[in-house]
Design a protein around this motif. Structure first.
Motif, mmCIF file in Angstrom:
data_model
loop_
_atom_site.group_PDB
_atom_site.id
_atom_site.type_symbol
_atom_site.label_atom_id
_atom_site.label_comp_id
_atom_site.label_asym_id
_atom_site.label_seq_id
_atom_site.Cartn_x
_atom_site.Cartn_y
_atom_site.Cartn_z
ATOM 1 N N GLY A 100 0.830 -1.197 0.000
ATOM 2 C CA GLY A 100 0.000 0.000 0.000
ATOM 3 C C GLY A 100 0.863 1.244 0.000
ATOM 4 N N ASP A 101 0.576 2.162 0.912
ATOM 5 C CA ASP A 101 1.280 3.449 0.901
ATOM 6 C C ASP A 101 2.348 3.560 1.988
ATOM 7 O OD1 ASP A 101 -0.314 3.592 3.099
ATOM 8 O OD2 ASP A 101 -1.174 5.546 2.628
ATOM 9 N N ASP A 102 2.651 2.494 2.675
ATOM 10 C CA ASP A 102 3.621 2.534 3.773
ATOM 11 C C ASP A 102 5.025 2.221 3.262
ATOM 12 O OD1 ASP A 102 4.724 2.700 6.269
ATOM 13 O OD2 ASP A 102 3.909 0.806 6.989
ATOM 14 N N THR A 103 5.558 3.095 2.409
ATOM 15 C CA THR A 103 6.842 2.828 1.768
ATOM 16 C C THR A 103 7.825 3.966 1.979
ATOM 17 O OG1 THR A 103 6.056 3.745 -0.298
ATOM 18 C CG2 THR A 103 5.829 1.375 -0.025
ATOM 19 N N SER A 104 8.213 4.199 3.210
ATOM 20 C CA SER A 104 9.173 5.266 3.499
ATOM 21 C C SER A 104 10.584 4.699 3.526
ATOM 22 C CB SER A 104 8.858 5.905 4.848
ATOM 23 O OG SER A 104 7.580 6.474 4.829
ATOM 24 N N PHE A 105 11.457 5.270 2.681
ATOM 25 C CA PHE A 105 12.845 4.822 2.666
ATOM 26 C C PHE A 105 13.744 5.954 2.192
ATOM 27 C CE2 PHE A 105 11.154 3.739 -1.490
ATOM 28 C CZ PHE A 105 12.159 4.109 -2.377
ATOM 29 N N SER A 106 15.012 5.815 2.529
ATOM 30 C CA SER A 106 16.017 6.782 2.124
ATOM 31 C C SER A 106 17.290 6.017 1.770
ATOM 32 C CB SER A 106 16.289 7.758 3.271
ATOM 33 O OG SER A 106 17.302 8.662 2.911
ATOM 34 N N ILE A 107 17.978 6.464 0.732
ATOM 35 C CA ILE A 107 19.186 5.783 0.270
ATOM 36 C C ILE A 107 20.344 6.770 0.240
ATOM 37 C CG2 ILE A 107 20.253 4.494 -1.623
ATOM 38 C CD1 ILE A 107 17.365 3.721 -2.479
ATOM 39 N N SER A 108 21.460 6.360 0.807
ATOM 40 C CA SER A 108 22.687 7.160 0.779
ATOM 41 C C SER A 108 23.752 6.351 0.053
ATOM 42 C CB SER A 108 23.126 7.471 2.209
ATOM 43 O OG SER A 108 24.336 8.164 2.205
ATOM 44 N N PHE A 109 24.291 6.904 -1.017
ATOM 45 C CA PHE A 109 25.273 6.190 -1.831
ATOM 46 C C PHE A 109 26.684 6.441 -1.360
ATOM 47 C CE2 PHE A 109 21.608 6.639 -4.578
ATOM 48 C CZ PHE A 109 21.486 5.358 -5.065
ATOM 49 N N GLY A 110 27.548 5.458 -1.585
ATOM 50 C CA GLY A 110 28.969 5.600 -1.305
ATOM 51 C C GLY A 110 29.666 6.301 -2.459
ATOM 52 N N SER A 111 30.972 6.176 -2.495
ATOM 53 C CA SER A 111 31.748 6.836 -3.558
ATOM 54 C C SER A 111 31.345 6.269 -4.916
ATOM 55 C CB SER A 111 33.244 6.637 -3.317
ATOM 56 O OG SER A 111 33.569 5.267 -3.362
ATOM 57 N N GLY A 112 31.263 7.125 -5.880
ATOM 58 C CA GLY A 112 30.848 6.699 -7.218
ATOM 59 C C GLY A 112 29.352 6.768 -7.413
ATOM 60 N N GLY A 113 28.597 6.897 -6.338
ATOM 61 C CA GLY A 113 27.155 7.061 -6.416
ATOM 62 C C GLY A 113 26.410 5.910 -7.062
ATOM 63 N N PHE A 114 25.258 6.259 -7.611
ATOM 64 C CA PHE A 114 24.373 5.285 -8.234
ATOM 65 C C PHE A 114 25.063 4.527 -9.362
ATOM 66 C CE2 PHE A 114 21.470 4.252 -11.697
ATOM 67 C CZ PHE A 114 20.562 3.427 -11.048
ATOM 68 N N ALA A 115 25.740 5.238 -10.254
ATOM 69 C CA ALA A 115 26.335 4.612 -11.448
ATOM 70 C C ALA A 115 27.337 3.531 -11.078
ATOM 71 C CB ALA A 115 26.997 5.670 -12.324
ATOM 72 N N ARG A 116 28.163 3.801 -10.095
ATOM 73 C CA ARG A 116 29.181 2.815 -9.703
ATOM 74 C C ARG A 116 28.543 1.599 -9.028
ATOM 75 N NH1 ARG A 116 34.920 4.199 -6.882
ATOM 76 N NH2 ARG A 116 35.665 2.067 -6.724
ATOM 77 N N LEU A 117 27.545 1.852 -8.172
ATOM 78 C CA LEU A 117 26.860 0.743 -7.512
ATOM 79 C C LEU A 117 26.129 -0.123 -8.530
ATOM 80 C CD1 LEU A 117 26.246 -0.542 -4.742
ATOM 81 C CD2 LEU A 117 24.197 0.903 -4.646
ATOM 82 N N LYS A 118 25.471 0.506 -9.480
ATOM 83 C CA LYS A 118 24.767 -0.237 -10.532
ATOM 84 C C LYS A 118 25.744 -1.101 -11.325
ATOM 85 C CE LYS A 118 21.970 0.331 -14.678
ATOM 86 N NZ LYS A 118 21.227 1.253 -15.534
ATOM 87 N N GLN A 119 26.868 -0.536 -11.703
ATOM 88 C CA GLN A 119 27.876 -1.278 -12.462
ATOM 89 C C GLN A 119 28.380 -2.483 -11.669
ATOM 90 O OE1 GLN A 119 31.484 0.904 -13.221
ATOM 91 N NE2 GLN A 119 32.037 -0.398 -14.938
ATOM 92 N N ALA A 120 28.578 -2.310 -10.380
ATOM 93 C CA ALA A 120 29.087 -3.399 -9.546
ATOM 94 C C ALA A 120 28.037 -4.477 -9.288
ATOM 95 C CB ALA A 120 29.595 -2.841 -8.217
ATOM 96 N N LEU A 121 26.756 -4.091 -9.248
ATOM 97 C CA LEU A 121 25.697 -5.060 -8.950
ATOM 98 C C LEU A 121 25.132 -5.751 -10.189
ATOM 99 C CD1 LEU A 121 23.749 -3.244 -6.106
ATOM 100 C CD2 LEU A 121 24.976 -5.422 -5.946
ATOM 101 N N GLU A 122 25.327 -5.179 -11.353
ATOM 102 C CA GLU A 122 24.756 -5.736 -12.574
ATOM 103 C C GLU A 122 25.090 -7.215 -12.779
ATOM 104 O OE1 GLU A 122 23.617 -3.890 -16.878
ATOM 105 O OE2 GLU A 122 25.257 -3.022 -15.755
ATOM 106 N N PRO A 123 26.340 -7.641 -12.611
ATOM 107 C CA PRO A 123 26.640 -9.068 -12.789
ATOM 108 C C PRO A 123 25.976 -9.963 -11.741
ATOM 109 C CG PRO A 123 28.678 -7.762 -12.640
ATOM 110 C CD PRO A 123 27.538 -6.856 -12.364
#
Length: 166
Positions: A100-123
């Motif tokens: 439903g509507d109970d979806t409160s979250f917050s994300i803090s990225f490390g160095s390299g931000g979203f792009a670096r995390l995505k690249q590392a998690l893709e495989p």
């Protein structure tokens, strides 16, 4: 609070405990931490790798699926996202299908931000996909095929629901 660390065998790690009390405590259980008389906060320190992200979320986000299902949702939607904003919207939409509507979250990225995390998690997604559509019972049972009555089935994208149905 979770840590999403692509270097770990299991990338999603729980860092803190749920402070709601089982047996009906619900949100009222949190009053012992924040009330008119002041704050009674717990603190812990963690040393996390530079690529890791920290994700804080309410029980409405993680309470409707297993840790694996949450990890799969986070990783699969990250790989399919254009950017950080798109990823957060996909996460919210996926969780909202069952919570439903109970979806409160917050994300803090490390160095390299979203792009670096995505690249590392893709495989890692290709490692998760063969077992992603297995319905988990309590305790989790990795040998059961998913079905449309599963709450997790609703979290899946249309493509993933088709694959699970097949």
């Amino acid at each position: 609070i979770y840590c999403l660390d692509p270097a770990l065998q299991v990338p999603l790690q729980v860092l803190t405990r749920d402070h709601t009390e089982p047996g009906g405590g619900g949100d009222a259980a949190l009053q012992r931490f924040a009330s008119a008389s002041g704050l009674n906060l717990e603190s812990r320190e963690f040393v996390l790798p530079p690529d890791a992200a920290v994700i804080a979320m309410t029980d409405g986000c993680y309470g409707y699926m297993s840790n694996f299902q949450l990890m799969y949702l986070l990783v699969s939607q990250m790989v399919r996202s254009r950017d950080e904003t798109d990823w957060k919207e996909r996460i919210k939409a996926g969780i909202s299908r069952v919570a439903g509507d109970d979806t409160s979250f917050s994300i803090s990225f490390g160095s390299g931000g979203f792009a670096r995390l995505k690249q590392a998690l893709e495989p890692r997604l290709s490692q998760m996909e063969p077992i992603a559509f297995i319905v988990e019972t309590y305790p989790p049972n990795p040998l059961i095929v998913p079905h449309i009555e599963s709450a997790f089935f609703e979290v899946l994208s249309a493509f993933d629901r088709q694959v699970a149905s097949e």
